[in-house]
Each structure stands twice: as C-alpha cells, then as structure tokens.
Design an enzyme around this catalytic site. Structure first.
Site, PDB file in Angstrom:
ATOM      1  N   ASP A   1      39.095 -19.714 -39.604  1.00 58.44           N
ATOM      2  CA  ASP A   1      40.366 -20.014 -40.597  1.00 58.44           C
ATOM      3  C   ASP A   1      41.291 -20.176 -40.071  1.00 58.44           C
ATOM      4  OD1 ASP A   1      38.123 -19.441 -42.275  1.00 58.44           O
ATOM      5  OD2 ASP A   1      39.020 -17.648 -42.733  1.00 58.44           O
TER       6      ASP A   1
ATOM      7  N   HIS B   1      36.873  -9.356 -46.444  1.00 60.82           N
ATOM      8  CA  HIS B   1      37.741 -11.227 -46.176  1.00 60.82           C
ATOM      9  C   HIS B   1      37.308 -12.187 -47.327  1.00 60.82           C
ATOM     10  CE1 HIS B   1      38.164 -14.018 -42.951  1.00 60.82           C
ATOM     11  NE2 HIS B   1      37.625 -14.923 -43.828  1.00 60.82           N
ATOM     12  N   GLU B   2      36.362 -12.086 -47.650  1.00 61.38           N
ATOM     13  CA  GLU B   2      35.924 -13.189 -48.815  1.00 61.38           C
ATOM     14  C   GLU B   2      36.122 -13.323 -50.301  1.00 61.38           C
ATOM     15  OE1 GLU B   2      34.549 -15.638 -47.448  1.00 61.38           O
ATOM     16  OE2 GLU B   2      33.495 -14.574 -45.764  1.00 61.38           O
TER      17      GLU B   2
ATOM     18  N   PRO C   1      29.554 -43.517 -42.941  1.00 60.64           N
ATOM     19  CA  PRO C   1      28.885 -42.502 -42.372  1.00 60.64           C
ATOM     20  C   PRO C   1      27.420 -42.534 -41.891  1.00 60.64           C
ATOM     21  CG  PRO C   1      31.055 -42.174 -44.502  1.00 60.64           C
ATOM     22  CD  PRO C   1      30.184 -43.367 -44.101  1.00 60.64           C
ATOM     23  N   PRO C   2      26.778 -41.554 -41.274  1.00 58.38           N
ATOM     24  CA  PRO C   2      25.835 -41.202 -41.707  1.00 58.38           C
ATOM     25  C   PRO C   2      25.466 -40.617 -43.283  1.00 58.38           C
ATOM     26  CG  PRO C   2      26.541 -40.215 -39.508  1.00 58.38           C
ATOM     27  CD  PRO C   2      28.012 -40.751 -40.589  1.00 58.38           C
TER      28      PRO C   2
ATOM     29  N   GLY D   1      23.192 -44.243 -47.006  1.00 58.78           N
ATOM     30  CA  GLY D   1      21.770 -45.262 -47.281  1.00 58.78           C
ATOM     31  C   GLY D   1      21.963 -47.301 -46.409  1.00 58.78           C
ATOM     32  N   LYS D   2      22.364 -46.982 -45.483  1.00 58.96           N
ATOM     33  CA  LYS D   2      22.223 -48.373 -44.710  1.00 58.96           C
ATOM     34  C   LYS D   2      21.088 -49.440 -44.529  1.00 58.96           C
ATOM     35  CE  LYS D   2      25.287 -46.571 -41.441  1.00 58.96           C
ATOM     36  NZ  LYS D   2      25.210 -45.526 -42.020  1.00 58.96           N
TER      37      LYS D   2
END
Length: 630
Positions: A502, A425-426, A204-205, A208-209
């Site tokens: 959601d 909501h939260e 994945p981006p 550390g490649k």
C-alpha cells in the site's frame, strides 16, 4: 531403382548407428585383449628372467616385448631392440625360454590413430546425418534451417469471422476494406486504388490482435500464414532472411493470402543500437523483411498483418508509408465492449437465469478479452467441479476473484492475532472507501488468503468507465490506500508488514501527482520527469534526470508532506468511526466475507442498529477482538 533422395537419406541413420556399434565393439575387444597385460620396466623383466619366472618372450621389431610367466600372467615392456642382442637371446633360449620375433606391420599405429580420431568421426557423421534429416523437416531445432516454420491455418477449418469478435466496432470498420480487397482485388485496381501493404495491430496483451487477424482471413476466405517474430531468428546467420523470402514466396503462390507476424518487435526493433553490429542476424532478417514488403505488388493479393505490444521500439523504416501503412490500436475494452465480449464467450454454455451480463461487465474493469475468456472458462470449471448442470452467479464472482488475485488458499493457517490484524487492515480500506466522497465503491471485503501474497483484500470498483481522473479523486484514492496501516496503528498501537505494498503504490501515485501532473502548489504546473535513453542499452544505464538536485529535494519533501498529511487524515476518519470499525471487525472476523451491498447497508445503519445486526447474527461467535494485539 528407387532414386528418392529422402529414401537414401533415411538409410544414413541406421548405417550411422551400425557404424558406431561396430566401433564400440572393436574398442571393447581391444580393451579386453590388453586389460590382462601388466606394464613393467626393463629391469623388472631381467629380474623375472633371472628368477626363472618367464617361460616365453615375443619381441616386436618396434621395441615392444611381451613376456609370459609360468602362471599365465602377461607382462609388457618397451625397450630398444639393441638390448636384446643375439648372444643374450641365445642364452635365454638355452635356459628353456621360448623367444619369438614378430615383424611390426604398423597395424597398431593405425588402430591407435583410429581410436583417437573416433570421437571426431562420430561427431562429423552425427552433424551430417542431422543436416540431411533437416531437409525433410526433422532434426534438431536450429539445424532445421531449410524449413519454413510458418503455420498455415485453413480458413475453412475452425473458421473465425467478425461475428466471433466483439467490442471493437471501429477496428472492424478499418479492416472491412482489407476484406473486400482480398475478396475482389480487381474492383480496387479498376479504380486505381492501392490497398495498404501492411496493417500493424498494437495494444496491450490479450486485447485480441491475433484473433482480429484470423477474423480478417476468415471473412475474406483466404489462407492465413501465422509466424512469430522470434521464429525468424535461429542458430545460423542468414537463416532468418531465408525464412522471410520463403514465407513471402509461399504466400504469393497461394495468393490471395494473409501473412501474420506476431510479436513483431522480436525482429523489427530499431537498428543501429550498437549491440551486435550491422551484420547482426536480427538486423539481416529485418532488412530482408523490408525488401520483401517493398518488392511485392499489392495487386498480388498479399496483405501483411503484424501485432506488437511495443510499437514505440519498432524501426522507423518498418513504419513508413508503403510498408505498414495502416496502424490500428486495440485498447482495453470499456463497459459496453466487455458486455459484448462476455456474451460471445457465453455461447454454448449453460448459465442460470438470473445471470446479469452487464453486472459481470461492471465487475471486471480493466479486463481484456483474454481475461474475460479466462473468467468465463473458470466459472464453467467451478460448476463442473461441483457436478452442476449450469453456471451460477457465485461461480462468476469466484472466477473474477481468481483472475484478479488467484484461488483461495484454504490450507494456509492464519493465527488468531494475525487474523485480527488482517480484519482491521481490510476494514481500514473499506471504511475510508465509503466515507471519502470521491473513492470507488466497495464491491467486496474478504480476509480469506488468495494467491501468493494476498492475506485478504478489499475490492473497490468504479461505477462507470473513466478516462479522466480529477485531483480530489486521486487524493481520496491515496488516503484510502493508507487506511490499512492507519487502522493497525489505531487499534493495536503498532504496524505490520502488511501495508508495505500500500505504501509503495501510494508513494508512486503521489510522485506522479507532484512531479508529472503538476498537482502541487509548491512545485507548480511543471512536468519534472526523466529523459529515457535507448531501450536496447538499458533504461537505467542511459536514463537522465532533467532537473537539478535542489529540485529533487523539493519534490521529495513535497511527496513526504503529502503522504504524512494523507495518513493523518486516514487516522482521523477511522478514529472518529472507531465504534463502527470495531463492530464491522467482529462481523468480518467471524464471517470472513462481506459483499459490497451488505457493507453499504451496515455503514448506513446507526451504531445501535449495527450492534444488534452484528451480535445477533448466528455465525458471530468471537466478539473480543480489539482489546489488545498481544
């Protein structure tokens, strides 16, 4: 005499500019000379002569007649010379009009042609000048085809070693052989061993490649040539292939060395996709890369390293043994790896004594190395902004939230009724996160707007890294996603657009459960997916379903039933805990933030104790929240 070609080339620029200025001056003078001359017809000229207005005539053998009036006005007319016969001219002379014949030398024709050709001449000189400049590394992008754009990093300057890379011990072990080979290739040759010509780093981006490749060069103390895959493909056909050859030639001249190609998929995509044909510039560049990787001897001390996020779209010839023999995958770091990475980025930074690196690592699941570096730097910037001499735990927590959802938007004005909806909501998410046995623990609840779209959020973090998720855990996760909408409906008897994301995420997760993970009794343990076509032709264009319309209806029906049952479960749980939900809403509405520890403590209280805790808090002033949305 100075025969330096660069010196001669540098003179072309000023000469070219002087030439353009001279031509512009010439055209301006010519325009000024003709701007006061009025074009008229032959009949008008005769009328002016009869009116005794004209005092002189200039007759060109080409048929151009220029007449001058008494007031100095100049007139011009094209007429056949036969109209100006000798008798007529003598009559004009007798009337006092000065008549003059001019022999046409053809100069005006050349001037006219030069004016028409001037834009083409300027364009030719411009391109000639730019191509000459391109040979010295200057000029316009794309025309600089002779220059090798590879950047060389000297390993002795800004040296990076394996000590600067953490959390990937297995990767280091795989690359130790490469380092030893670059340090002493004769030792391997004496044993008859052949080192891999190429090492492909994928993942994945931000994992550390590029950093790993530079660390290999730093450990081996060899030159490091860095080039992006997109740098090979330029304006002209054949440029990419020439750059590949120049890159390998320069590396061989400075061997042992490492050639690192970032974003290899930009030039190494699978050939024969039907787009661009067999002579496409990218395919020519890929062919040159394949030939060069076949052509150099591994004993020369050249190692090709490349990085890509999409190894699945690379050409198979590029991945065969003899080219990129060694393939290393860099995954998202786990808890231990994140802890080690954070320690590296904390080097040279003043931090408070109570900073717990392990706690920071636990708060950043899913973060890659680049995210962790950004998080630490963001915390340092926050401390510097407040003119403090060290970084506190609050700085790190704020930095984590900034990386995840963006900075707080304190300037955004939220109306009181919208703030009430966001609060419930939260808390709908948070309360279900506590009540559901397989849900991730709540880390923080906030109703402070952040980023572009987040009006508030509930942060739930796993207590440990997980690589497998059970069916009950997925089901509880879906119920928790629907908690925000359920709370809105229970309290205000209506819903808002805040639950749109959601619903989307919950539906996608249910579809994956039903159609691909076999977690539906009605559908059965079958992976009903879609066969993906060629990536280069567009996934949506060539994507084909491997199931019938009847099966699709059954899948959609099962998804709908699962969502509805999960939504009912969410509403039932929140309705059973309505009093607790209201007290928590009063507290969150006034405080705007609740930490995970405080939320857990409040959920463990009985209702009377929670009521005293909320209403006796000095910051709680608004208590009438849930009587009506309107």
């Amino acid at each position: 005499m100075n025969n330096n070609p660069n010196r001669r080339g540098s003179l072309i620029g000023p000469l070219f500019i002087y030439f353009i200025l001279a031509m512009l001056i010439f055209m301006s003078i010519s325009q000024l000379n003709t701007s006061n001359i009025t074009e008229i017809s032959y009949t008008d000229l005769v009328n002016l002569i009869n009116q005794d207005t004209i005092i002189s005539l200039q007759i060109d053998t080409s048929g151009l007649i220029q007449a001058k009036a008494k007031n100095g006005q100049l007139f011009q007319v094209y007429a056949p010379t036969l109209l100006m016969d000798q008798a007529y001219v003598r009559a004009l002379a007798n009337d006092g009009i000065k008549v003059e014949y001019i022999q046409n030398t053809g100069a005006s024709w050349w001037v006219t042609m030069l004016i028409y050709m001037l834009p083409l001449i300027i364009l030719m000189f411009f391109w000639f000048w730019m191509f000459r400049r391109s040979g010295t590394g200057e000029g316009i992008p794309g025309a600089n085809y002779r220059r090798n754009p590879a950047r060389r990093y000297d390993s002795k300057r800004n040296k990076i070693t394996f000590n600067d890379v953490a959390g990937i011990d297995e990767v280091k072990e795989e690359l130790e052989d490469i380092v030893n080979f670059l340090k002493d290739p004769k030792n391997f040759s004496a044993l008859g061993a052949k080192m891999p010509k190429g090492v492909l780093l994928s993942g994945p981006p931000g994992t550390g490649k590029t950093l790993v490749a530079r660390a290999v060069a730093g450990e081996a103390d060899v030159p490091f040539y860095f080039m992006s895959g997109s740098d090979f493909v330029e304006l002209f056909v054949g440029v990419g292939a020439a750059r590949v050859r120049d890159l390998f030639k320069e590396a061989k001249e400075n061997s042992p060395a490492i050639i690192f190609i970032d974003e290899l998929d930009a030039v190494g995509r699978q050939r024969g996709t039907g787009l661009g044909g067999g002579h496409d510039e990218r395919e020519q560049t890929l062919n040159a890369l394949l030939v060069e990787m076949d052509g150099f001897d591994p004993r020369e001390g050249i190692v090709v390293m490349a990085a890509t996020n999409r190894p699945d779209i690379l050409d198979k010839a590029l991945l065969r043994p003899g080219r990129f023999d060694k393939k290393i995958f860099l995954d998202v770091p786990d808890l231990r790896a994140r802890e080690e990475i954070i320690k590296i980025h904390l080097r040279g930074k003043r931090i408070a004594d109570d900073i717990d690196v392990k706690s920071l690592a636990q708060s950043t699941p899913g973060f890659v190395g680049a995210d962790l570096e950004n998080m630490v730097n963001e915390a340092a910037l926050l401390a510097a902004r407040d003119n403090r001499d060290h970084i506190t735990n609050d700085d790190f927590q704020e930095a984590i939230e900034r990386v995840i959802v963006g900075p707080a938007r304190k300037s955004r004005k939220i109306t009181p009724k919208e703030k009430k909806v966001i609060t419930y909501h939260e808390l709908g998410h948070a309360v279900l996160g506590y009540l559901l046995p397989y849900a991730d623990p709540v880390h923080k609840i906030t109703i402070v707007p952040r980023g572009q779209a987040a009006l508030g959020y509930t942060m739930q973090l796993p207590s440990e890294d997980r690589f497998l998720i059970t069916e009950p855990e997925i089901k509880d996760k879906i119920v928790g996603m629907l908690g925000g909408r359920a709370a809105e409906e229970i309290v205000f008897n209506e819903i808002t657009t805040g639950a749109g994301n959601d619903l989307k995420r919950a539906t996608e997760l249910v579809r994956e459960m039903v159609a691909q993970l076999g977690m539906s009794e009605k559908i059965g343990p079958i992976a009903w997916g879609e066969e993906e076509g060629e990536i280069f032709l567009g996934r949506e264009i060539t994507r084909m379903k491997n199931f019938s319309q009847e099966t699709a209806k059954e899948i959609d029906s099962e998804i709908k039933n699962f969502i509805l049952s999960s939504y009912e479960k969410a509403k039932n749980l929140l309705s059973e805990n309505r009093k607790r939900l209201d007290l928590l809403a009063i507290y969150l509405y006034n405080k705007e933030n609740i930490s995970g520890k405080e939320f857990k403590k409040m959920m463990e209280m009985d209702i009377e104790e929670l009521n005293d805790y909320v209403l006796k808090d000095k910051d709680v002033k608004e208590t009438n929240l849930f009587v009506s949305y309107a």
